[in-house]
Design a protein around this motif. Structure first.
Motif, short mmCIF file in Angstrom:
data_model
loop_
_atom_site.label_atom_id
_atom_site.label_comp_id
_atom_site.label_asym_id
_atom_site.label_seq_id
_atom_site.Cartn_x
_atom_site.Cartn_y
_atom_site.Cartn_z
N MET A 287 0.85 -1.21 0.00
CA MET A 287 0.00 0.00 0.00
C MET A 287 0.89 1.25 0.00
O MET A 287 1.85 1.34 0.76
N GLU A 288 0.55 2.18 -0.84
CA GLU A 288 1.32 3.42 -0.96
C GLU A 288 1.10 4.30 0.28
O GLU A 288 0.01 4.36 0.82
N ALA A 289 2.17 4.97 0.73
CA ALA A 289 2.05 5.84 1.90
C ALA A 289 1.08 6.98 1.61
O ALA A 289 1.07 7.52 0.49
N PRO A 290 0.26 7.36 2.61
CA PRO A 290 -0.76 8.40 2.39
C PRO A 290 -0.21 9.70 1.81
O PRO A 290 -0.85 10.30 0.94
N GLN A 291 0.97 10.13 2.27
CA GLN A 291 1.49 11.41 1.76
C GLN A 291 1.82 11.34 0.27
O GLN A 291 1.70 12.32 -0.44
N ARG B 144 -6.83 10.12 5.54
CA ARG B 144 -6.88 9.45 6.85
C ARG B 144 -7.45 8.06 6.63
O ARG B 144 -8.65 7.92 6.33
N GLY B 145 -6.61 7.05 6.74
CA GLY B 145 -7.06 5.69 6.48
C GLY B 145 -7.46 5.55 5.03
O GLY B 145 -6.67 5.85 4.13
N ASP B 146 -8.71 5.13 4.79
CA ASP B 146 -9.18 4.98 3.41
C ASP B 146 -10.08 6.15 3.01
O ASP B 146 -10.86 6.06 2.07
N GLN B 147 -9.94 7.27 3.73
CA GLN B 147 -10.74 8.47 3.44
C GLN B 147 -9.84 9.56 2.86
O GLN B 147 -8.77 9.84 3.40
N LEU B 148 -10.30 10.17 1.77
CA LEU B 148 -9.56 11.27 1.15
C LEU B 148 -10.43 12.52 1.25
O LEU B 148 -11.59 12.50 0.84
N PHE B 149 -9.87 13.58 1.79
CA PHE B 149 -10.61 14.83 1.98
C PHE B 149 -10.04 15.91 1.06
O PHE B 149 -8.84 16.14 1.05
N LEU B 150 -10.91 16.55 0.31
CA LEU B 150 -10.54 17.69 -0.52
C LEU B 150 -11.04 18.95 0.17
O LEU B 150 -12.21 19.03 0.52
N ARG B 151 -10.14 19.92 0.37
CA ARG B 151 -10.53 21.17 1.02
C ARG B 151 -9.95 22.34 0.27
O ARG B 151 -8.85 22.27 -0.25
N GLY B 152 -10.69 23.43 0.27
CA GLY B 152 -10.25 24.63 -0.42
C GLY B 152 -11.45 25.40 -0.93
O GLY B 152 -12.58 25.17 -0.50
N GLN B 153 -11.20 26.30 -1.86
CA GLN B 153 -12.27 27.12 -2.42
C GLN B 153 -12.13 27.19 -3.93
O GLN B 153 -11.02 27.30 -4.45
N PRO C 138 -8.92 5.58 -6.77
CA PRO C 138 -10.25 4.94 -6.74
C PRO C 138 -10.48 4.06 -5.51
O PRO C 138 -11.62 3.76 -5.18
N GLU C 139 -9.40 3.68 -4.84
CA GLU C 139 -9.54 2.82 -3.66
C GLU C 139 -9.96 3.60 -2.41
O GLU C 139 -10.29 3.01 -1.39
N LEU C 140 -9.94 4.93 -2.50
CA LEU C 140 -10.28 5.76 -1.34
C LEU C 140 -11.69 6.33 -1.46
O LEU C 140 -12.20 6.54 -2.56
N HIS C 141 -12.31 6.60 -0.32
CA HIS C 141 -13.61 7.28 -0.29
C HIS C 141 -13.34 8.78 -0.31
O HIS C 141 -12.75 9.32 0.62
N VAL C 142 -13.77 9.44 -1.37
CA VAL C 142 -13.51 10.88 -1.53
C VAL C 142 -14.59 11.69 -0.83
O VAL C 142 -15.77 11.51 -1.07
N HIS C 143 -14.15 12.60 0.06
CA HIS C 143 -15.05 13.54 0.72
C HIS C 143 -14.73 14.92 0.15
O HIS C 143 -13.69 15.49 0.44
N ASN C 144 -15.63 15.43 -0.66
CA ASN C 144 -15.40 16.71 -1.32
C ASN C 144 -15.92 17.82 -0.41
O ASN C 144 -17.11 18.11 -0.37
N GLU C 145 -15.01 18.42 0.35
CA GLU C 145 -15.37 19.50 1.28
C GLU C 145 -14.97 20.87 0.74
O GLU C 145 -14.81 21.82 1.50
N ILE C 146 -14.81 20.95 -0.57
CA ILE C 146 -14.43 22.21 -1.21
C ILE C 146 -15.61 23.17 -1.17
O ILE C 146 -16.74 22.79 -1.46
#
Length: 82
Positions: free
Chosen positions: A1-5, A31-40, A59-67
């Protein structure tokens, strides 16, 4: 598994370089299998495209679009400069 960073860096690079998005100011947190997008961004279509590109790159991560979508001055609003 690839490192999160590394995954985050790959997603950020894709958001900057993909012809659909060209967006530099988006933060990518994993964070774990969660990917968060933040910004404007300036439109909901751009926000949707960013989420799509992130999902394609990771595609293996759950994307949370918080933009946040910020409207560039709405018509009829005066800009106040102090």
């Amino acid at each position: 598994m690839e490192a999160p960073q590394y995954v985050a860096a790959r997603v950020q690079q894709a958001l900057a370089e993909d012809g659909r998005t060209h967006e530099l100011g988006i933060r990518v947190d994993i964070r774990g299998d969660q990917l968060f997008l933040r910004g404007q961004v300036s439109g909901s279509e751009q926000r949707r495209r960013l989420g799509q590109v992130a999902h394609e790159v990771a595609p293996e991560l759950h994307v949370h679009n918080e933009i946040n979508v910020v409207e560039a001055n709405k018509p009829g609003e005066d800009e106040h400069l102090d």
